[in-house]
Design an enzyme around this catalytic site. Structure first.
Site, PDB file in Angstrom:
ATOM      1  N   PRO A   1      11.002 -16.915   6.188  1.00 64.53           N
ATOM      2  CA  PRO A   1      10.142 -15.816   5.763  1.00 64.53           C
ATOM      3  C   PRO A   1      10.159 -15.562   4.265  1.00 64.53           C
ATOM      4  O   PRO A   1      11.192 -15.287   3.674  1.00 64.53           O
ATOM      5  CB  PRO A   1      10.685 -14.611   6.533  1.00 64.53           C
ATOM      6  CG  PRO A   1      12.036 -15.000   6.994  1.00 64.53           C
ATOM      7  CD  PRO A   1      12.094 -16.468   7.042  1.00 64.53           C
ATOM      8  N   GLU A   2       9.004 -15.659   3.656  1.00 62.19           N
ATOM      9  CA  GLU A   2       8.803 -15.276   2.267  1.00 62.19           C
ATOM     10  C   GLU A   2       7.845 -14.078   2.284  1.00 62.19           C
ATOM     11  O   GLU A   2       7.580 -13.527   3.349  1.00 62.19           O
ATOM     12  CB  GLU A   2       8.201 -16.442   1.476  1.00 62.19           C
ATOM     13  CG  GLU A   2       9.058 -17.705   1.527  1.00 62.19           C
ATOM     14  CD  GLU A   2       8.450 -18.878   0.782  1.00 62.19           C
ATOM     15  OE1 GLU A   2       7.708 -18.636  -0.184  1.00 62.19           O
ATOM     16  OE2 GLU A   2       8.703 -20.020   1.159  1.00 62.19           O
TER      17      GLU A   2
END
Length: 272
Positions: free
Chosen positions: A2-3
């Site tokens: 997750p960014e």
DNA sequence: ACTATTTCCTGGATGC
DNA sequence: TGCATCCAGGAAATAG
């Protein structure tokens, strides 16, 4: 992994599902790694509070909490998903999956669960509701503040983009994708990049992040949002994970190199 | 004050 | 089939 776009997607989904609900109690696993604050501190801050909102700050998910005593008290529950962290909202009866490190019991009869096989994720609280982190939001920064962040640095631009103390929220995938769109090689020293190229780079970062948010993020390996749904931006990746495949513009095989221990993908023809 | 490298952690893929 | 090894990477810690 997750960014910013994935965390944004998850935070929006959670906001929709748990805003207004009340956290009655907390169970925390025995493995201490995912806890940045102490277990006692977390329990004290979140138990008997109402979720006022859920938002994203950098790669953090921040639950804004309010305690209804005589004087309303603010607090925050902060989650960093690391590589493999997930937040699940489910019925209390649902089977508890392996690697569950925290369970928040909600008044609605549901539970908010934190699951993280690799334990790179982190849970913490800000008891006064004053969580902050250095670094600027890439979707909010303007070019006049963007350029000075990088100009004086000798480090490769790719490393600088991953530095959360400068910009917060850009990770490995979106750094590679932005640099490709801006025509800049990941190993280029930040100090050697021209003003006009920085203008292009900032535009590319914003464009990539916005497109990715619109598609619900990128699903690589095990990323799913709070609903268990995958994102679709991985279908738009132009260089990330495409080593050896032809560049979509010039057909040159995409190259993969390692910078600061991270794989970096680029087109040797389109990026200078 | 910067920059580069190492460390944490497990599941999945690969090689023999 | 089984076992060892490698790899993914965000961010903190450590070294230079």
């Amino acid at each position: 992994m997750p960014e910013l776009p994935e965390v944004e997607t998850i935070a929006r989904g959670l906001a929709r599902r748990v805003t207004g609900d009340v956290i009655e109690s907390v169970w925390l696993g025995k493995k201490p790694e995912p806890l940045k604050s102490s277990a006692r501190e977390i329990a004290a801050a979140v138990e008997s509070t109402r979720v006022v909102s859920v938002r994203r700050i950098g790669k953090h998910i921040v639950f804004e909490l309010q305690r209804h005593t005589q004087k309303p008290r603010q607090a925050q529950f902060i989650v960093h998903l690391g590589m493999t962290g997930r937040l699940q909202v489910c019925h209390a009866q649902a089977e508890i999956s392996k690697h569950t490190h925290a369970i928040l019991k909600l008044a609605s009869g549901r539970e908010l669960r934190f699951i993280d096989p690799r334990r790179f994720g982190r849970l913490s609280v800000a008891r006064r509701g004053d969580f902050d982190t250095v670094g600027i939001e890439p979707l909010e920064i303007d070019v006049d503040r963007f350029i000075p962040l990088f100009r004086g640095r000798k480090t490769p631009i790719k490393s600088a983009l991953l530095n959360q103390k400068l910009l917060r929220g850009v990770g490995n995938i979106y750094a590679d994708e932005s640099l490709f769109r801006a025509g800049i090689r990941p190993r280029r020293r930040a100090s050697t990049i021209r003003h006009d190229q920085y203008v292009k780079l900032l535009a590319a970062i914003k464009e990539v992040l916005k497109e990715a948010i619109a598609l619900g993020g990128s699903s690589i390996s095990d990323y799913v949002d709070d609903n268990g749904d995958e994102g679709f931006f991985q279908l738009q990746h132009r260089v990330y994970g495409r080593e050896g495949e032809p560049c979509l513009f010039c057909k040159t095989p995409i190259r993969r190199i390692v910078i600061a221990g991270r794989s970096s993908h680029y087109c040797p023809t389109c990026q200078k």
